[in-house]
Design a protein around this motif. Structure first.
Motif, PDB file in Angstrom:
ATOM      1  N   THR A   1       8.839   7.915  -7.604  1.00 34.56           N
ATOM      2  CA  THR A   1       9.965   7.019  -7.890  1.00 34.56           C
ATOM      3  C   THR A   1       9.920   5.792  -6.976  1.00 34.56           C
ATOM      4  O   THR A   1      10.954   5.262  -6.574  1.00 34.56           O
ATOM      5  N   ILE A   2       8.734   5.329  -6.649  1.00 35.13           N
ATOM      6  CA  ILE A   2       8.570   4.192  -5.745  1.00 35.13           C
ATOM      7  C   ILE A   2       7.506   3.259  -6.298  1.00 35.13           C
ATOM      8  O   ILE A   2       6.570   3.692  -6.983  1.00 35.13           O
ATOM      9  N   ALA A   3       7.651   1.974  -6.022  1.00 36.21           N
ATOM     10  CA  ALA A   3       6.660   0.970  -6.425  1.00 36.21           C
ATOM     11  C   ALA A   3       6.582  -0.094  -5.346  1.00 36.21           C
ATOM     12  O   ALA A   3       7.552  -0.342  -4.623  1.00 36.21           O
ATOM     13  N   GLY A   4       5.411  -0.739  -5.247  1.00 39.45           N
ATOM     14  CA  GLY A   4       5.205  -1.769  -4.244  1.00 39.45           C
ATOM     15  C   GLY A   4       5.185  -3.162  -4.853  1.00 39.45           C
ATOM     16  O   GLY A   4       4.891  -3.339  -6.039  1.00 39.45           O
ATOM     17  N   ILE A   5       5.471  -4.153  -4.020  1.00 35.88           N
ATOM     18  CA  ILE A   5       5.518  -5.559  -4.440  1.00 35.88           C
ATOM     19  C   ILE A   5       4.637  -6.359  -3.488  1.00 35.88           C
ATOM     20  O   ILE A   5       4.756  -6.234  -2.260  1.00 35.88           O
ATOM     21  N   TRP A   6       3.775  -7.180  -4.063  1.00 33.09           N
ATOM     22  CA  TRP A   6       2.830  -7.989  -3.270  1.00 33.09           C
ATOM     23  C   TRP A   6       2.629  -9.309  -3.997  1.00 33.09           C
ATOM     24  O   TRP A   6       1.990  -9.371  -5.025  1.00 33.09           O
TER      25      TRP A   6
ATOM     26  N   ALA B   1       0.824  -1.206   0.000  1.00 34.46           N
ATOM     27  CA  ALA B   1       0.000   0.000   0.000  1.00 34.46           C
ATOM     28  C   ALA B   1       0.859   1.258   0.000  1.00 34.46           C
ATOM     29  O   ALA B   1       0.590   2.216  -0.738  1.00 34.46           O
ATOM     30  N   ILE B   2       1.915   1.262   0.789  1.00 36.68           N
ATOM     31  CA  ILE B   2       2.791   2.424   0.883  1.00 36.68           C
ATOM     32  C   ILE B   2       3.626   2.582  -0.382  1.00 36.68           C
ATOM     33  O   ILE B   2       3.789   3.691  -0.901  1.00 36.68           O
ATOM     34  N   GLY B   3       4.134   1.468  -0.915  1.00 38.03           N
ATOM     35  CA  GLY B   3       4.986   1.549  -2.086  1.00 38.03           C
ATOM     36  C   GLY B   3       4.242   1.762  -3.382  1.00 38.03           C
ATOM     37  O   GLY B   3       4.689   2.521  -4.250  1.00 38.03           O
ATOM     38  N   GLN B   4       3.094   1.106  -3.538  1.00 35.09           N
ATOM     39  CA  GLN B   4       2.375   1.147  -4.814  1.00 35.09           C
ATOM     40  C   GLN B   4       1.373   2.289  -4.891  1.00 35.09           C
ATOM     41  O   GLN B   4       1.159   2.840  -5.972  1.00 35.09           O
ATOM     42  N   HIS B   5       0.756   2.631  -3.776  1.00 35.80           N
ATOM     43  CA  HIS B   5      -0.340   3.601  -3.805  1.00 35.80           C
ATOM     44  C   HIS B   5      -0.111   4.821  -2.920  1.00 35.80           C
ATOM     45  O   HIS B   5      -1.054   5.561  -2.633  1.00 35.80           O
ATOM     46  N   ASN B   6       1.139   5.025  -2.477  1.00 34.04           N
ATOM     47  CA  ASN B   6       1.451   6.202  -1.658  1.00 34.04           C
ATOM     48  C   ASN B   6       0.557   6.304  -0.425  1.00 34.04           C
ATOM     49  O   ASN B   6       0.174   7.403  -0.003  1.00 34.04           O
ATOM     50  N   ALA B   7       0.205   5.160   0.154  1.00 36.46           N
ATOM     51  CA  ALA B   7      -0.658   5.162   1.338  1.00 36.46           C
ATOM     52  C   ALA B   7      -0.017   5.964   2.462  1.00 36.46           C
ATOM     53  O   ALA B   7       1.209   5.961   2.642  1.00 36.46           O
ATOM     54  N   ILE B   8      -0.866   6.657   3.229  1.00 41.42           N
ATOM     55  CA  ILE B   8      -0.358   7.447   4.350  1.00 41.42           C
ATOM     56  C   ILE B   8      -0.399   6.676   5.655  1.00 41.42           C
ATOM     57  O   ILE B   8       0.085   7.171   6.679  1.00 41.42           O
TER      58      ILE B   8
ATOM     59  N   GLY C   1       7.499  -6.252  -0.753  1.00 39.24           N
ATOM     60  CA  GLY C   1       8.568  -5.275  -0.691  1.00 39.24           C
ATOM     61  C   GLY C   1       8.188  -3.976  -1.358  1.00 39.24           C
ATOM     62  O   GLY C   1       7.061  -3.770  -1.809  1.00 39.24           O
ATOM     63  N   LEU C   2       9.159  -3.085  -1.414  1.00 36.57           N
ATOM     64  CA  LEU C   2       9.031  -1.858  -2.171  1.00 36.57           C
ATOM     65  C   LEU C   2      10.381  -1.550  -2.797  1.00 36.57           C
ATOM     66  O   LEU C   2      11.431  -1.967  -2.312  1.00 36.57           O
ATOM     67  N   VAL C   3      10.322  -0.828  -3.918  1.00 36.34           N
ATOM     68  CA  VAL C   3      11.516  -0.450  -4.665  1.00 36.34           C
ATOM     69  C   VAL C   3      11.509   1.056  -4.835  1.00 36.34           C
ATOM     70  O   VAL C   3      10.484   1.646  -5.198  1.00 36.34           O
ATOM     71  N   ILE C   4      12.656   1.683  -4.588  1.00 40.89           N
ATOM     72  CA  ILE C   4      12.804   3.122  -4.760  1.00 40.89           C
ATOM     73  C   ILE C   4      13.974   3.377  -5.704  1.00 40.89           C
ATOM     74  O   ILE C   4      15.075   2.856  -5.493  1.00 40.89           O
ATOM     75  N   ALA C   5      13.736   4.142  -6.760  1.00 36.21           N
ATOM     76  CA  ALA C   5      14.818   4.571  -7.643  1.00 36.21           C
ATOM     77  C   ALA C   5      15.438   5.821  -7.033  1.00 36.21           C
ATOM     78  O   ALA C   5      14.779   6.867  -6.919  1.00 36.21           O
ATOM     79  N   THR C   6      16.702   5.726  -6.620  1.00 34.61           N
ATOM     80  CA  THR C   6      17.349   6.833  -5.919  1.00 34.61           C
ATOM     81  C   THR C   6      18.276   7.649  -6.810  1.00 34.61           C
ATOM     82  O   THR C   6      18.762   8.701  -6.390  1.00 34.61           O
TER      83      THR C   6
END
Length: 354
Positions: free
Chosen positions: A216-221, A168-175, A260-265
């Motif tokens: 620049t972030i994506a979620g993995i489920w 949720a945090i990585g894929q949908h910018n959940a707060i 997981g989540l992935v961030i391109a830095t």
């Protein structure tokens, strides 16, 4: 729907002008569910609920949604006059066995009456779903439409809950993600799946917030029925799968859950955090087509600063020793892999070659 005397009168009266104005103003951007319902009566703008939406269970549910939303809006406005805080409403999700409105709380802030709630309760900031169903990815996608900010006020507190939070945090910018019964349903408050996952998310919070802002972030489920996915990020296509054993897959060795989540830095640089996943990178731009790993470092964040630990290489990143087979499908035999009984953070730097 309600069939009391007052409800019967309201149902047969003209649909409130506030809802009609909302429909007309947002006609081109209405969510498909309400657009279809309104279209069935040729987008009429005057008449009773049956005139505008038809005399069907869906029309009756729309009627109830409007009534609840108007009431909640009054409550929300009164609350904000005392405390100007963001306000959300909690949604009971339609269950697989629910066939019609009334099998579930009809008129609640379901995703298919989202627009009616927005019209009736403009003081609300977030429509927030409780999610215990296995199709977490599908439900979160429904509740991020039309700019709705994702907040999960109630969900699982186990390993799958940890996966839900990361996704949720990585894929949908959940707060936020709130496990139900966190005070009594987490048997081990230090080494349980949720505490371990939240430890990683807390460390990554500054990077996550920056990446959410920059997209620049994506979620993995992943699960036994969803064993792989594709992510496009940072100029690469990421092939993400449940972690496999070395020398390729051993029957029965796949974990039940991977997340997981992935961030391109930066150029050719990524943060990958999670558990029981593996990632292959494929370039999307012209140039050398093979991707190698300049470095894959385990580590942690302390006060917002990266502290490198082990550098992974050799068997830690090797999956298939048959290099010719791998080269034929544009791979090197190596993967970025996170394994073990707890989530970890990796810093990955790539290079390209022929």
């Amino acid at each position: 729907r309600d069939h009391s005397t007052r409800a019967e009168t309201a149902y047969n009266e003209t649909v409130p002008v506030t809802l009609i104005n909302y429909l007309v103003k947002h006609k081109e951007t209405l969510l498909p569910e309400l657009h279809k319902l309104w279209q069935e009566k040729d987008f009429r703008t005057t008449g009773s609920w049956a005139d505008i939406f038809g005399n069907t269970p869906a029309a009756e549910e729309a009627f109830m949604a409007c009534q609840y939303a108007k009431f909640i809006n009054i409550v929300t406005q009164a609350g904000k006059e005392k405390y100007p805080l963001p306000m959300f409403v909690n949604a009971w999700i339609v269950q697989p066995e629910d066939l019609n409105p009334g099998d579930y709380p009809s008129g609640g802030p379901q995703s298919h009456v989202y627009d009616i709630w927005r019209a009736g309760a403009p003081s609300l900031d977030i429509l927030a779903p409780d999610i215990y169903l296995p199709n977490f990815d599908e439900i979160t996608a429904l509740y991020t439409r039309s700019g709705n900010v994702l907040f999960i006020p109630e969900s699982r507190a186990d390993q799958k809950g940890a996966a839900n939070a990361f996704y949720a945090i990585g894929q949908h910018n959940a707060i936020g993600y709130s496990p139900f019964g966190i005070e009594d349903r987490i048997e081990d408050p230090v080494n349980g799946p949720i505490p371990k996952a939240y430890t990683i998310l807390e460390q990554l919070a500054p990077e996550i917030l920056k990446a959410q802002t920059n997209n620049t972030i994506a979620g993995i489920w992943l699960s036994a029925t969803r064993q792989k996915t594709q992510i496009t990020l940072g100029g690469y296509s990421l092939d993400v799968q449940l972690r496999q054993s070395r020398r390729m897959l051993v029957p029965g060795s796949l974990p039940e859950t991977g997340y997981g989540l992935v961030i391109a830095t930066g150029p050719d640089e990524f943060i990958i955090a999670g558990e029981e996943i593996q990632v292959n990178f494929f370039p999307l731009s012209s140039g050398p087509m093979y991707v190698g790993y300049l470095s894959v470092d385990e580590g942690s964040y302390s006060n917002g600063k990266w502290v490198a630990g082990r550098r992974l290489n050799g068997d830690d990143i090797m999956l298939n020793y048959h290099i010719a087979e791998e080269a034929a499908v544009q791979r090197t035999g190596s993967v970025v892999r996170i394994q073990g009984n707890a989530p970890h953070i990796l810093h990955v730097k790539l290079y390209r070659f022929e």
